[in-house]
Design a protein around this motif. Sequence first.
Motif, PDB file in Angstrom:
ATOM      1  N   SER A 162       2.523 -35.982  74.495  1.00  0.00           N
ATOM      2  CA  SER A 162       2.152 -37.380  74.261  1.00  0.00           C
ATOM      3  C   SER A 162       1.265 -37.907  75.391  1.00  0.00           C
ATOM      4  O   SER A 162       0.805 -39.041  75.338  1.00  0.00           O
ATOM      5  N   LEU A 163       1.027 -37.103  76.429  1.00  0.00           N
ATOM      6  CA  LEU A 163       0.144 -37.505  77.533  1.00  0.00           C
ATOM      7  C   LEU A 163      -1.252 -36.940  77.265  1.00  0.00           C
ATOM      8  O   LEU A 163      -1.376 -35.783  76.846  1.00  0.00           O
ATOM      9  N   PRO A 164      -2.302 -37.717  77.516  1.00  0.00           N
ATOM     10  CA  PRO A 164      -3.649 -37.238  77.184  1.00  0.00           C
ATOM     11  C   PRO A 164      -4.041 -36.000  77.991  1.00  0.00           C
ATOM     12  O   PRO A 164      -3.793 -35.940  79.194  1.00  0.00           O
ATOM     13  N   ASP A 165      -4.615 -35.018  77.285  1.00  0.00           N
ATOM     14  CA  ASP A 165      -5.111 -33.778  77.900  1.00  0.00           C
ATOM     15  C   ASP A 165      -4.024 -32.947  78.582  1.00  0.00           C
ATOM     16  O   ASP A 165      -4.308 -32.106  79.425  1.00  0.00           O
ATOM     17  N   VAL A 166      -2.774 -33.224  78.220  1.00  0.00           N
ATOM     18  CA  VAL A 166      -1.672 -32.403  78.741  1.00  0.00           C
ATOM     19  C   VAL A 166      -1.054 -31.645  77.566  1.00  0.00           C
ATOM     20  O   VAL A 166      -0.543 -32.253  76.621  1.00  0.00           O
ATOM     21  N   TYR A 167      -1.127 -30.331  77.623  1.00  0.00           N
ATOM     22  CA  TYR A 167      -0.580 -29.463  76.585  1.00  0.00           C
ATOM     23  C   TYR A 167       0.705 -28.824  77.111  1.00  0.00           C
ATOM     24  O   TYR A 167       0.944 -28.813  78.325  1.00  0.00           O
ATOM     25  N   ALA A 168       1.514 -28.287  76.215  1.00  0.00           N
ATOM     26  CA  ALA A 168       2.730 -27.596  76.670  1.00  0.00           C
ATOM     27  C   ALA A 168       3.037 -26.446  75.722  1.00  0.00           C
ATOM     28  O   ALA A 168       2.719 -26.509  74.522  1.00  0.00           O
ATOM     29  N   ALA A 169       3.631 -25.385  76.268  1.00  0.00           N
ATOM     30  CA  ALA A 169       3.938 -24.191  75.470  1.00  0.00           C
ATOM     31  C   ALA A 169       5.109 -23.445  76.083  1.00  0.00           C
ATOM     32  O   ALA A 169       5.334 -23.516  77.290  1.00  0.00           O
TER      33      ALA A 169
END
Length: 406
Positions: free
Chosen positions: A268-275
Amino acid sequence: MHLLVIGSSAAGVAAVETLRRLGGRDHRITVVTAEPVPAYSRCLLPDLLAGRKTEAAIGLRPPDFYRRLGVELLAGVAAVALRPQEKRVVLADGRELAYDRLLVATGAGPVLPEIPGVGVQGVFTLRTLDDARRLLAAMPGVSRAVVAGGGLVGLKAALALKQAGLEKVTVVVTSPRLLTRQLDDRAAAMVERELAGRGIDFIYNARVSAFLPGPAGNLAAVLLEDGRELPCGLAVVAKGVRPNAALVAEAGGRVGRGILVDEYLCTSLPDVYAAGDCIQVTDRLTGEKVNSALWTLAFEQGRLAATNMLGLRRPYPAPLTRLNSARFGAVDVVSVGRLEGEEVLAEYDALQRTYRRLVFHGHRLAGFILAGRVEGAGIYTALVKSGRPAWGYRHQLLQGRVGSVF
Ligand SMILES: Cc1cc2nc3c(=O)[nH]c(=O)nc-3n(C[C@H](O)[C@H](O)[C@H](O)COP(=O)(O)OP(=O)(O)OC[C@H]3O[C@@H](n4cnc5c(N)ncnc54)[C@H](O)[C@@H]3O)c2cc1C
């Protein structure tokens, strides 16, 4: 662009490879990892413990992997804060890194129940190479161990300790049987029989109430709630994992049973991805929201998150989150999809020590367990994944004659 990856395990490594493969050498890539060691396979830690593999043999990639890819590696330093408005990450040593796109691939950490004495010398978890090294260092001179937890990691740890030469290894299980999340009674009994045959003891319906230190302060015994005392020199706590989601949560990002991501693995944070193990996923079959907890899923998510970080929009399809395959001594088990369903067919061959359980929803195979002989597991898995009608093949599938299904 500066692409920053936090975490250097299944998801982080897969992401970096993809960023270079699809993005060429155009971008600057930095990897930050709290562990001060080259990436390794966590799944092989029990083999290291058992003495079957060396540290070099469990390495995930060659030692010069990041250098060859032109990636800057900051190992042995944790990221402690994320400032999404400024697009900066703060490290434990005070350094700050600016990023254009960030991947959080921080995995999960072991759950340590608040049991008295859990901090006593001799009580371990098994999640990191450091855990395994400390366990190995503690083993000489110890003859008895207790493992708290009858799940996959607990049983792998117990078998490894036994294979490493400990005289007595006892597994304390809260449930009435092993592997409740993966197997049914019959398959669990097969695993238990195999492990018991290798000298491992089991205590069911029991909880650890304290880890008791001896006069020197080291672990001397495990106390159960029913008052029994199990003398031991070391204990392994294997009570599941919790996603490492704090960086995103403390930065104001949405977190449920892990970091919440959209279908492009963006938080939900801009330009922050998670995996990887740090995220929440929705099970393809059940629609249940669960924490991602499989190596293969972490790898696939790392690849897709990287693809999306480069602006190539690729959605991540809802995964099968129950997809386990393990070997306990001579018994292989594969368990995929649902354990229960509208129609359940099962067949046990005592002579061959082979068990198959098929779970159908209408005409489709919604899950299965194979124990003993697991040939053809890939075909059963493909049927579960595809949803292709399989009821017509139920007899062949039940008897393991899968060649005729395709
Ligand atoms: C003993 C054992 C056996 C297993 N067996 C299997 C199996 O048979 N099959 C299977 O599918 N899965 C298995 N798993 C689970 C599998 O290992 C995980 O699903 C997988 O490792 C997840 O990968 P990941 O990249 O998401 O995170 P992790 O492997 O947890 O790695 C997280 C990374 O993030 C770094 N990190 C964390 N926090 C920070 C921070 N704040 N700053 C910087 N770096 C940070 C860590 O140093 C690490 O590099 C097993 C796990 C264990 C422990």
